[in-house]
Design a protein around this motif. Structure first.
Motif, PDB file in Angstrom:
ATOM      1  N   ALA A  73       0.838  -1.207   0.000  1.00  0.00           N
ATOM      2  CA  ALA A  73       0.000   0.000   0.000  1.00  0.00           C
ATOM      3  C   ALA A  73       0.868   1.250   0.000  1.00  0.00           C
ATOM      4  CB  ALA A  73      -0.939  -0.021   1.210  1.00  0.00           C
ATOM      5  N   ARG A  74       2.106   1.098  -0.482  1.00  0.00           N
ATOM      6  CA  ARG A  74       2.995   2.264  -0.520  1.00  0.00           C
ATOM      7  C   ARG A  74       2.439   3.291  -1.502  1.00  0.00           C
ATOM      8  NH1 ARG A  74       8.504  -0.932  -1.511  1.00  0.00           N
ATOM      9  NH2 ARG A  74       7.030  -2.057  -2.810  1.00  0.00           N
ATOM     10  N   GLY A  75       2.469   4.540  -1.097  1.00  0.00           N
ATOM     11  CA  GLY A  75       1.957   5.608  -1.955  1.00  0.00           C
ATOM     12  C   GLY A  75       0.518   5.973  -1.654  1.00  0.00           C
ATOM     13  N   ALA A  76      -0.199   5.108  -0.928  1.00  0.00           N
ATOM     14  CA  ALA A  76      -1.602   5.409  -0.597  1.00  0.00           C
ATOM     15  C   ALA A  76      -1.653   6.365   0.591  1.00  0.00           C
ATOM     16  CB  ALA A  76      -2.345   4.122  -0.261  1.00  0.00           C
ATOM     17  N   TYR A  77      -2.599   7.284   0.539  1.00  0.00           N
ATOM     18  CA  TYR A  77      -2.765   8.231   1.640  1.00  0.00           C
ATOM     19  C   TYR A  77      -3.612   7.599   2.746  1.00  0.00           C
ATOM     20  CZ  TYR A  77      -0.994  11.782  -1.563  1.00  0.00           C
ATOM     21  OH  TYR A  77      -0.206  12.494  -2.421  1.00  0.00           O
ATOM     22  N   CYS A  78      -3.455   8.152   3.947  1.00  0.00           N
ATOM     23  CA  CYS A  78      -4.233   7.737   5.111  1.00  0.00           C
ATOM     24  C   CYS A  78      -5.729   7.886   4.807  1.00  0.00           C
ATOM     25  CB  CYS A  78      -3.853   8.629   6.292  1.00  0.00           C
ATOM     26  SG  CYS A  78      -4.785   8.320   7.786  1.00  0.00           S
ATOM     27  N   PRO A  79      -6.592   6.941   5.101  1.00  0.00           N
ATOM     28  CA  PRO A  79      -6.347   5.670   5.783  1.00  0.00           C
ATOM     29  C   PRO A  79      -6.226   4.493   4.810  1.00  0.00           C
ATOM     30  CG  PRO A  79      -8.698   6.092   5.773  1.00  0.00           C
ATOM     31  CD  PRO A  79      -8.042   7.159   4.920  1.00  0.00           C
ATOM     32  N   GLY A  80      -5.720   4.741   3.591  1.00  0.00           N
ATOM     33  CA  GLY A  80      -5.640   3.688   2.578  1.00  0.00           C
ATOM     34  C   GLY A  80      -4.964   2.406   3.048  1.00  0.00           C
ATOM     35  N   PRO A  81      -3.744   2.498   3.635  1.00  0.00           N
ATOM     36  CA  PRO A  81      -3.077   1.261   4.070  1.00  0.00           C
ATOM     37  C   PRO A  81      -3.894   0.493   5.126  1.00  0.00           C
ATOM     38  CG  PRO A  81      -1.489   3.032   3.884  1.00  0.00           C
ATOM     39  CD  PRO A  81      -2.845   3.664   3.721  1.00  0.00           C
ATOM     40  N   LEU A  82      -4.536   1.237   6.043  1.00  0.00           N
ATOM     41  CA  LEU A  82      -5.383   0.576   7.052  1.00  0.00           C
ATOM     42  C   LEU A  82      -6.547  -0.144   6.368  1.00  0.00           C
ATOM     43  CD1 LEU A  82      -6.417   0.006   9.949  1.00  0.00           C
ATOM     44  CD2 LEU A  82      -7.586   2.210   9.867  1.00  0.00           C
ATOM     45  N   MET A  83      -7.162   0.531   5.397  1.00  0.00           N
ATOM     46  CA  MET A  83      -8.295  -0.087   4.696  1.00  0.00           C
ATOM     47  C   MET A  83      -7.869  -1.364   3.977  1.00  0.00           C
ATOM     48  SD  MET A  83     -10.447   3.052   3.143  1.00  0.00           S
ATOM     49  CE  MET A  83     -11.592   3.961   4.176  1.00  0.00           C
ATOM     50  N   GLU A  84      -6.700  -1.308   3.357  1.00  0.00           N
ATOM     51  CA  GLU A  84      -6.205  -2.502   2.658  1.00  0.00           C
ATOM     52  C   GLU A  84      -5.938  -3.633   3.646  1.00  0.00           C
ATOM     53  OE1 GLU A  84      -6.161  -2.923  -0.587  1.00  0.00           O
ATOM     54  OE2 GLU A  84      -7.036  -0.923  -0.691  1.00  0.00           O
ATOM     55  N   GLU A  92       0.767  -8.898   6.102  1.00  0.00           N
ATOM     56  CA  GLU A  92       1.753  -7.819   6.173  1.00  0.00           C
ATOM     57  C   GLU A  92       1.326  -6.689   5.241  1.00  0.00           C
ATOM     58  OE1 GLU A  92       6.471  -8.126   5.592  1.00  0.00           O
ATOM     59  OE2 GLU A  92       5.391  -8.099   3.684  1.00  0.00           O
ATOM     60  N   VAL A  93       1.504  -5.442   5.716  1.00  0.00           N
ATOM     61  CA  VAL A  93       1.191  -4.301   4.852  1.00  0.00           C
ATOM     62  C   VAL A  93       2.415  -3.395   4.767  1.00  0.00           C
ATOM     63  CG1 VAL A  93       0.062  -2.992   6.721  1.00  0.00           C
ATOM     64  CG2 VAL A  93      -0.486  -2.441   4.376  1.00  0.00           C
ATOM     65  N   LEU A  94       2.727  -2.987   3.536  1.00  0.00           N
ATOM     66  CA  LEU A  94       3.826  -2.046   3.305  1.00  0.00           C
ATOM     67  C   LEU A  94       3.207  -0.670   3.088  1.00  0.00           C
ATOM     68  CD1 LEU A  94       5.882  -4.112   0.686  1.00  0.00           C
ATOM     69  CD2 LEU A  94       5.955  -4.243   3.180  1.00  0.00           C
ATOM     70  N   SER A  95       3.757   0.333   3.774  1.00  0.00           N
ATOM     71  CA  SER A  95       3.133   1.654   3.734  1.00  0.00           C
ATOM     72  C   SER A  95       4.185   2.746   3.775  1.00  0.00           C
ATOM     73  CB  SER A  95       2.185   1.771   4.938  1.00  0.00           C
ATOM     74  OG  SER A  95       1.806   3.107   5.134  1.00  0.00           O
ATOM     75  N   THR A  96       3.861   3.865   3.139  1.00  0.00           N
ATOM     76  CA  THR A  96       4.724   5.053   3.263  1.00  0.00           C
ATOM     77  C   THR A  96       3.980   6.159   4.011  1.00  0.00           C
ATOM     78  OG1 THR A  96       3.988   5.606   1.024  1.00  0.00           O
ATOM     79  CG2 THR A  96       6.198   4.675   1.249  1.00  0.00           C
ATOM     80  N   ASP A  97       2.824   5.810   4.583  1.00  0.00           N
ATOM     81  CA  ASP A  97       2.001   6.801   5.285  1.00  0.00           C
ATOM     82  C   ASP A  97       2.302   6.762   6.787  1.00  0.00           C
ATOM     83  OD1 ASP A  97      -0.192   8.412   6.155  1.00  0.00           O
ATOM     84  OD2 ASP A  97      -1.298   6.553   6.518  1.00  0.00           O
ATOM     85  N   LYS A  98       2.792   7.889   7.305  1.00  0.00           N
ATOM     86  CA  LYS A  98       3.184   7.939   8.727  1.00  0.00           C
ATOM     87  C   LYS A  98       1.991   7.693   9.645  1.00  0.00           C
ATOM     88  CE  LYS A  98       7.077  11.129   8.201  1.00  0.00           C
ATOM     89  NZ  LYS A  98       6.883  11.498   6.777  1.00  0.00           N
ATOM     90  N   GLY A  99       0.822   8.193   9.255  1.00  0.00           N
ATOM     91  CA  GLY A  99      -0.373   8.024  10.082  1.00  0.00           C
ATOM     92  C   GLY A  99      -0.702   6.552  10.283  1.00  0.00           C
ATOM     93  N   SER A 100      -0.511   5.759   9.248  1.00  0.00           N
ATOM     94  CA  SER A 100      -0.843   4.337   9.331  1.00  0.00           C
ATOM     95  C   SER A 100       0.039   3.611  10.340  1.00  0.00           C
ATOM     96  CB  SER A 100      -0.687   3.676   7.959  1.00  0.00           C
ATOM     97  OG  SER A 100      -1.586   4.257   7.062  1.00  0.00           O
ATOM     98  N   ALA A 101       1.276   4.080  10.497  1.00  0.00           N
ATOM     99  CA  ALA A 101       2.186   3.436  11.448  1.00  0.00           C
ATOM    100  C   ALA A 101       1.645   3.547  12.871  1.00  0.00           C
ATOM    101  CB  ALA A 101       3.566   4.075  11.351  1.00  0.00           C
ATOM    102  N   VAL A 102       0.853   4.571  13.123  1.00  0.00           N
ATOM    103  CA  VAL A 102       0.242   4.758  14.436  1.00  0.00           C
ATOM    104  C   VAL A 102      -1.164   4.149  14.452  1.00  0.00           C
ATOM    105  CG1 VAL A 102      -0.489   6.502  16.120  1.00  0.00           C
ATOM    106  CG2 VAL A 102       1.538   6.901  14.710  1.00  0.00           C
ATOM    107  N   ASP A 103      -1.886   4.387  13.374  1.00  0.00           N
ATOM    108  CA  ASP A 103      -3.304   3.957  13.320  1.00  0.00           C
ATOM    109  C   ASP A 103      -3.459   2.439  13.234  1.00  0.00           C
ATOM    110  OD1 ASP A 103      -4.084   6.533  13.453  1.00  0.00           O
ATOM    111  OD2 ASP A 103      -5.014   6.645  11.476  1.00  0.00           O
TER     112      ASP A 103
END
Lengths: 79, 133
Positions: A12-23, A38-49
């Motif tokens: 889910a890299r490149g997706a904006y919050c809350p995209g990685p969470l939704m995936e 496992e989810v790969l993300s570049t969104d800082k918010g997702s690391a917390v959410d």
């Protein structure tokens, strides 16, 4: 960390919050109990959410790693 | 005491894209987190739920809304649909505003669960946390 057997990996890299969470939610929904998603993300918010959602829903964080701006979070479906 | 899932009521009033997006975002994540979510779309917010608003991207935007459109991120319709797919999220149009404008449910994007009055909405959201945008 890498001994964990990942059942499904979601990029889910490149997706904006809350995209990685939704995936991740979609991935967990279709997974079996005990599976590790496992989810790969570049969104800082997702690391917390994502850990917040995982704890609330009663699943488990298998690992949370970050390498620069990239996060790798693995979740074990507990129920 | 009777146990029930925590409930959230989201009232969308404004046609501002940022407010619609923020309301949809909170609602969809709440739904995915096990809350029962009921969204009431009323007044000018209804205009942004019209199919023709999406066809022409006719939204009221501020600084962030303009950037959201430029970057083509999934908008509030997509967030709400995800909330419906991943949990319990229901969306209702306001009967008063629909009547005043002579708009039909088929003029709206396909996310609505019905057109209802405030009394019905209050009945289904009794005791819920309320967010108004």
């Amino acid at each position: 960390m890498s001994e964990v057997q990942v059942t499904k990996s979601i990029d889910a890299r490149g997706a904006y919050c809350p995209g990685p969470l939704m995936e991740l939610v979609k991935g967990i929904k279709t997974a079996q109990v005990g599976d590790i998603v496992e989810v790969l993300s570049t969104d800082k918010g997702s690391a917390v959410d994502i850990p917040e959602w995982v704890n609330k829903m009663g699943h488990e964080i298998a690992y949370l790693e970050n390498d620069g701006d990239e996060f790798k979070i693995a979740v074990k479906k507990a129920k | 005491m009777e146990q029930q899932a925590p409930s959230l009521a989201v009232i969308l009033l404004s046609e501002d894209l940022e407010k619609l997006h923020a309301g949809a975002l909170v609602g969809s994540v709440a739904s995915m987190s096990g809350m029962t979510v009921n969204v009431f779309v009323t007044m000018n917010a209804l205009k942004s739920f019209r199919k023709d608003s999406f066809e022409t991207t006719d939204f009221i935007t501020g600084t962030i809304g303009k950037e959201m459109l430029a970057k083509k991120i999934p908008l509030f319709d997509s967030l709400l649909q995800e909330g419906k797919d991943m949990g319990e999220l229901n969306i209702y149009g306001c009967a008063l505003a629909m009547d005043i404008m002579d708009w039909q449910e088929e003029d709206m994007i396909d996310v609505f669960d019905g057109v209802i009055g405030v009394t019905k909405f209050l009945g289904m959201t009794q005791g819920a946390t309320v967010i108004t945008m």
